[in-house]
Design an enzyme around this catalytic site. Structure first.
Site, PDB file in Angstrom:
ATOM      1  N   ASP A  45     -48.553  11.737  -1.285  1.00 50.78           N
ATOM      2  CA  ASP A  45     -48.674  12.506  -2.514  1.00 50.78           C
ATOM      3  C   ASP A  45     -49.652  13.647  -2.262  1.00 50.78           C
ATOM      4  OD1 ASP A  45     -48.138  13.104  -5.151  1.00 50.78           O
ATOM      5  OD2 ASP A  45     -49.590  11.692  -5.967  1.00 50.78           O
ATOM      6  N   GLU A 129     -40.638  19.653  -8.654  1.00 51.64           N
ATOM      7  CA  GLU A 129     -40.620  19.472 -10.103  1.00 51.64           C
ATOM      8  C   GLU A 129     -40.089  20.701 -10.838  1.00 51.64           C
ATOM      9  OE1 GLU A 129     -43.270  17.225 -13.444  1.00 51.64           O
ATOM     10  OE2 GLU A 129     -43.915  17.358 -11.374  1.00 51.64           O
ATOM     11  N   LYS A 165     -37.793  16.530  -9.821  1.00 51.53           N
ATOM     12  CA  LYS A 165     -38.684  15.768 -10.707  1.00 51.53           C
ATOM     13  C   LYS A 165     -38.562  16.266 -12.141  1.00 51.53           C
ATOM     14  CE  LYS A 165     -42.802  14.462  -9.371  1.00 51.53           C
ATOM     15  NZ  LYS A 165     -44.196  14.506  -8.860  1.00 51.53           N
ATOM     16  N   THR A 189     -40.427  11.170 -13.583  1.00 56.57           N
ATOM     17  CA  THR A 189     -41.862  10.953 -13.412  1.00 56.57           C
ATOM     18  C   THR A 189     -42.549  10.782 -14.767  1.00 56.57           C
ATOM     19  OG1 THR A 189     -43.823  11.791 -12.258  1.00 56.57           O
ATOM     20  CG2 THR A 189     -42.435  13.410 -13.388  1.00 56.57           C
ATOM     21  N   PHE A 211     -46.658   5.028 -13.397  1.00 55.36           N
ATOM     22  CA  PHE A 211     -48.035   5.339 -13.037  1.00 55.36           C
ATOM     23  C   PHE A 211     -48.943   4.164 -13.422  1.00 55.36           C
ATOM     24  CE2 PHE A 211     -48.150  10.287 -13.011  1.00 55.36           C
ATOM     25  CZ  PHE A 211     -46.963  10.323 -12.292  1.00 55.36           C
TER      26      PHE A 211
END
Length: 367
Positions: A45, A129, A165, A189, A211
């Site tokens: 990441d 994204e 994303k 996400t 998350f």
């Protein structure tokens, strides 16, 4: 023993592409990083090209994820490598569009430029994204996703290597469903609620990113804890439930947890609590600092999540008779509490990053 250069520019540091790394870190095939890679596909990441390169060279990292923060950091860093990406993006947009459309095109182009460089360093997926400000606009999200994929394909990177994303809104789910029909894989996400995971799978998303760390944050802010046994950490529980539900109901959607916190408190050795508690997940995306901690440890790492056992233990029937509608989605999100709170917070934070980059790109056009 694998040895690779570890850049000082770890998570949150300014990118330092193209410069020598100041120290070396040895990673053995008995490290926790190696053990984890043997049971879970690992993604880094980061938007820092030096760091991505170094970890990819270990052989333990196959994928990479980026987000508006990484793109913004790259665009605003001042580093010559990233500055060249920005200049190319602006030049590309100037001859193809004008006004606000040129700015949005340049921002997409910059994200693709960063993704193209990362795609040379990892052999698996690269996530890019769609502008998070479009999280409630299906048509605009579709247009931007298609444009991003077209730019990758023009540069010779097939769509099979790219994950688009999208935020885990209802509109994001509808966008994902259409993109998947077109052969464009999607990463949903900002997943904080079980119903988001269910709908993403029902709509055919290739991958989701729950998350666990931010879920833990939400519960602690409301008086839970202050510490948890890792298996009882609310974020770990959520990810485990999603994994089990997917296995029981034969969903092909990948569960890739992201964003980590220490379950047991602030001591450095607890930083990887949630990662260890979810060992065996389909995939994980992990920031460099935690990859370093895993690489430095030789402690045995036990597999926690296993498909057959998880499926057998899952007691949750298919929701919505296999197709949750908008009313049920919104109802279950509202009842969840954590889901809508953290989704709104996450979108707001990413919007702030995106708007800083937007302003910088606009300034380039005005010169």
């Amino acid at each position: 023993m694998l040895v690779f250069a570890l850049s000082a520019a770890l998570a949150g540091a300014r990118p330092t592409a193209g410069r020598a790394s100041p120290r070396m870190l040895a990673v053995s095939d008995t490290s926790q990083l190696a053990q984890l890679a043997g049971m879970t596909v690992l993604s880094i990441d980061s938007g820092n090209l030096d760091v991505v390169r170094e970890y990819a060279h270990t052989g333990f990292i196959t994928d990479a994820t980026t987000n508006p923060l990484f793109v913004s950091q790259a665009g605003l860093s001042g580093d010559a490598v990233y500055a060249a990406m920005v200049d190319e993006a602006v030049a590309y947009a100037q001859v193809r569009a004008s006004g606000d459309e040129a700015v949005s095109l340049a921002m997409d182009r910059l994200a693709v430029n960063l993704g193209l460089q990362i795609s040379k360093l990892v052999r698996g997926y690269v996530s890019t994204e769609v502008d998070v400000r479009l999280s409630f606009d299906v048509e605009q999200s579709l247009a931007r996703a298609r444009r991003i994929i077209a730019m990758y394909e023009e540069a010779g990177v097939p769509r099979s290597r790219i994950l688009i994303k999208l935020a885990g809104t209802w509109e994001g789910m509808l966008t994902a469903e259409q993109l998947q029909r077109e052969g464009i894989d999607v990463n949903i996400t900002l997943v904080f609620a079980f119903i988001q995971a269910v709908v993403a799978a029902q709509r055919g998303a290739r991958l989701i990113s729950p998350f666990p760390g931010r879920v833990l944050d939400w519960h602690k802010a409301r008086g839970a804890g202050p510490t948890f046994a890792p298996a009882e950490d609310p974020g770990v529980v959520l990810c485990s439930q999603i994994y089990a539900y997917y296995k029981k109901h034969a969903h092909a959607t990948i569960c890739m947890p992201a964003s980590w916190r220490p379950s047991r408190g602030s001591a450095p050795e607890f930083a990887i609590d949630e990662i260890v508690a979810l060992a065996g997940s389909d995939r994980m995306t992990i920031p460099p600092a935690l990859l370093q901690q895993l690489a430095a440890s030789e402690d045995p790492l036990q597999r926690v999540l296993e498909p057959k056992a998880a499926a057998a233990a899952c007691t949750i029937d298919a929701l919505g008779d296999g197709k949750v509608d908008e009313a049920l989605f919104r109802s279950m999100m509202a009842a969840d509490g954590c889901g809508p709170d953290k989704l709104a917070e996450g979108i707001k934070a990413f919007v702030a990053d995106t708007e800083r980059l937007d302003a910088a790109i606009r300034a380039k056009f005005e010169k």
